[in-house]
Design an enzyme around this catalytic site. Structure first.
Site, PDB file in Angstrom:
ATOM      1  N   LYS A 100       0.855  -1.181   0.000  1.00  0.00           N
ATOM      2  CA  LYS A 100       0.000   0.000   0.000  1.00  0.00           C
ATOM      3  C   LYS A 100       0.897   1.239   0.000  1.00  0.00           C
ATOM      4  CE  LYS A 100      -4.174  -1.809   2.209  1.00  0.00           C
ATOM      5  NZ  LYS A 100      -3.805  -3.228   2.057  1.00  0.00           N
ATOM      6  N   ASP A 137      -1.078  -2.286  -4.082  1.00  0.00           N
ATOM      7  CA  ASP A 137      -2.477  -2.327  -3.657  1.00  0.00           C
ATOM      8  C   ASP A 137      -3.162  -1.010  -3.988  1.00  0.00           C
ATOM      9  OD1 ASP A 137      -2.941  -4.866  -2.668  1.00  0.00           O
ATOM     10  OD2 ASP A 137      -2.182  -4.399  -0.675  1.00  0.00           O
ATOM     11  N   MET A 138      -4.457  -1.079  -4.257  1.00  0.00           N
ATOM     12  CA  MET A 138      -5.248   0.126  -4.485  1.00  0.00           C
ATOM     13  C   MET A 138      -6.053   0.421  -3.231  1.00  0.00           C
ATOM     14  SD  MET A 138      -5.688   2.492  -6.737  1.00  0.00           S
ATOM     15  CE  MET A 138      -5.236   1.833  -8.355  1.00  0.00           C
ATOM     16  N   GLN A 166     -10.408  -1.652  -8.870  1.00  0.00           N
ATOM     17  CA  GLN A 166     -11.605  -1.982  -8.096  1.00  0.00           C
ATOM     18  C   GLN A 166     -12.854  -1.784  -8.941  1.00  0.00           C
ATOM     19  OE1 GLN A 166     -10.798  -0.681  -3.676  1.00  0.00           O
ATOM     20  NE2 GLN A 166     -10.011   0.915  -5.016  1.00  0.00           N
ATOM     21  N   ARG A 187      -4.590  -7.044 -10.931  1.00  0.00           N
ATOM     22  CA  ARG A 187      -5.530  -7.720 -10.024  1.00  0.00           C
ATOM     23  C   ARG A 187      -6.855  -6.958 -10.057  1.00  0.00           C
ATOM     24  NH1 ARG A 187      -3.805  -6.937  -4.228  1.00  0.00           N
ATOM     25  NH2 ARG A 187      -2.221  -8.501  -4.704  1.00  0.00           N
ATOM     26  N   LYS A 190     -13.454  -6.369  -6.274  1.00  0.00           N
ATOM     27  CA  LYS A 190     -14.693  -5.577  -6.261  1.00  0.00           C
ATOM     28  C   LYS A 190     -14.491  -4.253  -5.542  1.00  0.00           C
ATOM     29  CE  LYS A 190     -17.952  -9.417  -6.706  1.00  0.00           C
ATOM     30  NZ  LYS A 190     -19.143 -10.107  -6.146  1.00  0.00           N
ATOM     31  N   GLY A 191     -13.670  -4.241  -4.493  1.00  0.00           N
ATOM     32  CA  GLY A 191     -13.429  -3.024  -3.734  1.00  0.00           C
ATOM     33  C   GLY A 191     -13.964  -3.143  -2.324  1.00  0.00           C
ATOM     34  N   ALA A 192     -13.177  -2.666  -1.337  1.00  0.00           N
ATOM     35  CA  ALA A 192     -13.546  -2.840   0.065  1.00  0.00           C
ATOM     36  C   ALA A 192     -13.661  -1.517   0.819  1.00  0.00           C
ATOM     37  CB  ALA A 192     -12.509  -3.725   0.766  1.00  0.00           C
ATOM     38  N   THR A 229     -11.523 -12.765  -6.247  1.00  0.00           N
ATOM     39  CA  THR A 229     -12.934 -12.897  -5.866  1.00  0.00           C
ATOM     40  C   THR A 229     -13.141 -14.172  -5.062  1.00  0.00           C
ATOM     41  OG1 THR A 229     -15.224 -12.986  -6.668  1.00  0.00           O
ATOM     42  CG2 THR A 229     -13.566 -14.082  -8.020  1.00  0.00           C
ATOM     43  N   ARG A 291     -12.538  -4.044   7.458  1.00  0.00           N
ATOM     44  CA  ARG A 291     -12.980  -4.156   6.056  1.00  0.00           C
ATOM     45  C   ARG A 291     -13.457  -5.560   5.744  1.00  0.00           C
ATOM     46  NH1 ARG A 291      -8.730  -0.536   5.379  1.00  0.00           N
ATOM     47  NH2 ARG A 291      -7.235  -2.124   4.727  1.00  0.00           N
TER      48      ARG A 291
END
Length: 311
Positions: A100, A137-138, A166, A187, A190-192, A229, A291
């Site tokens: 991150k 990481d996003m 995401q 990668r 979906k997004g957290a 996923t 999360r």
């Protein structure tokens, strides 16, 4: 359950709740379901076990939103120690690291972008020397442009650096098209994060539709898709799309979080799929745990019982 998502994510920012949770002996319960430990040795041991099961690994040294230069440098040092240990144990061929940018200086008030870029370069260099790779990481949408900018700079010297996109963000299908080129590792998750309606889909069905659209772009492109996923429907859809686009095993991979659907992880690996497990570790596990609870709020009841029963 969806109604609980925002309150849980808001709790993730509460210092009072963090202090309560962090000082209670809950680590033997739900925390260790998602985080194998706080030390490098814990992360390496978990990696060894997963590799023995035919799985691959990406490791995340937990921490984010760092505004202290010394802490950012300590995070870089932790990654370098991890990479050295993975190499020494002969695990670097099956394990990479996820980073991150906010943990290595992106949010420093004056020169955060530059510091994060240089620190990321340092980690990428250590990863290459160890025989492995880095994935950036996003985080929430406010960091997307900065993260992709740093990715472009890193890929000039380290083209193997992976990206994360995401599907919940409106912009992501276009970002997939921009990154679906040969050699590009992407990668898709979906997004957290709790995102506003102006930038992100709010309805679960709309997020799923976006995920499938993005899958089509990535699997139909020239890059290396990393399909993150746990949704059985998305696993099936991804497998079907991979077949439709003539993808063979090894030209894409599935990814799942440590502690979530472990038997499915083993099943996919046994079926010949590349299956990578995202393994977080370190002392800063609170935000990560929140999360995970937001993604699956039914775990909240178990979490509360753990707190009450272990006072």
């Amino acid at each position: 359950m969806q109604l609980l998502r925002q309150p849980i994510l808001l709790l993730a920012r509460s210092q009072a709740v963090k202090k309560l949770v962090s000082t209670m002996p809950v680590s033997s319960g739900i925390v260790t379901s998602y985080v194998p430990g706080e030390a490098t040795a814990d992360a390496v041991a978990a990696t060894s076990g997963l590799v023995d099961d035919g799985l691959r690994v990406t490791l995340d040294y937990l921490g984010e939103d760092t505004t202290d230069l010394a802490q950012a440098e300590a995070t870089v040092a932790a990654y370098k120690e991890l990479l050295a240990d993975l190499s020494a144990r002969g695990l670097s061929g099956q394990a990479e690291v996820s980073v991150k940018l906010s943990a290595i200086g992106q949010f420093l008030p004056e020169n955060g972008h530059k510091v994060a870029l240089e620190n990321a370069r340092d980690i990428c260099r250590a990863a290459r020397n160890a025989g492995t790779t880095v994935t950036l990481d996003m985080e929430d949408h406010t960091t997307t442009d900065s993260t992709l900018s740093i990715l472009r700079e890193l890929r000039k010297d380290f083209p193997e650096t992976g990206a994360v996109l995401q599907a919940m963000l409106h912009r992501t299908e276009a970002d997939c098209r921009a990154l679906a080129y040969e050699g590009s590792r992407v990668r898709l998750c979906k997004g957290a994060y709790m995102e506003p309606e102006s930038v992100a889909f709010q309805d679960r069905l709309e997020i799923d539709k976006s995920y499938v659209r993005c899958l089509k772009v990535l699997l139909g492109g020239q890059g290396y898709p990393m399909i993150a996923t746990h949704d059985p429907r998305m696993v099936q859809i991804a497998s079907s799309l991979a077949s439709r686009f003539g993808r063979h095993a090894g030209t894409y991979e599935f990814q799942m979080l440590y502690g979530i659907r472990p038997e499915e992880q083993k099943r996919l690996a046994a079926a010949g799929e590349t299956m990578r497990v995202y393994v977080p570790y370190g002392t800063e596990w609170y935000g990560y745990l929140m999360r995970r609870l937001a993604e699956k709020p039914q775990n909240l009841a178990f979490f509360v019982r753990s707190l009450v029963s272990k006072k």
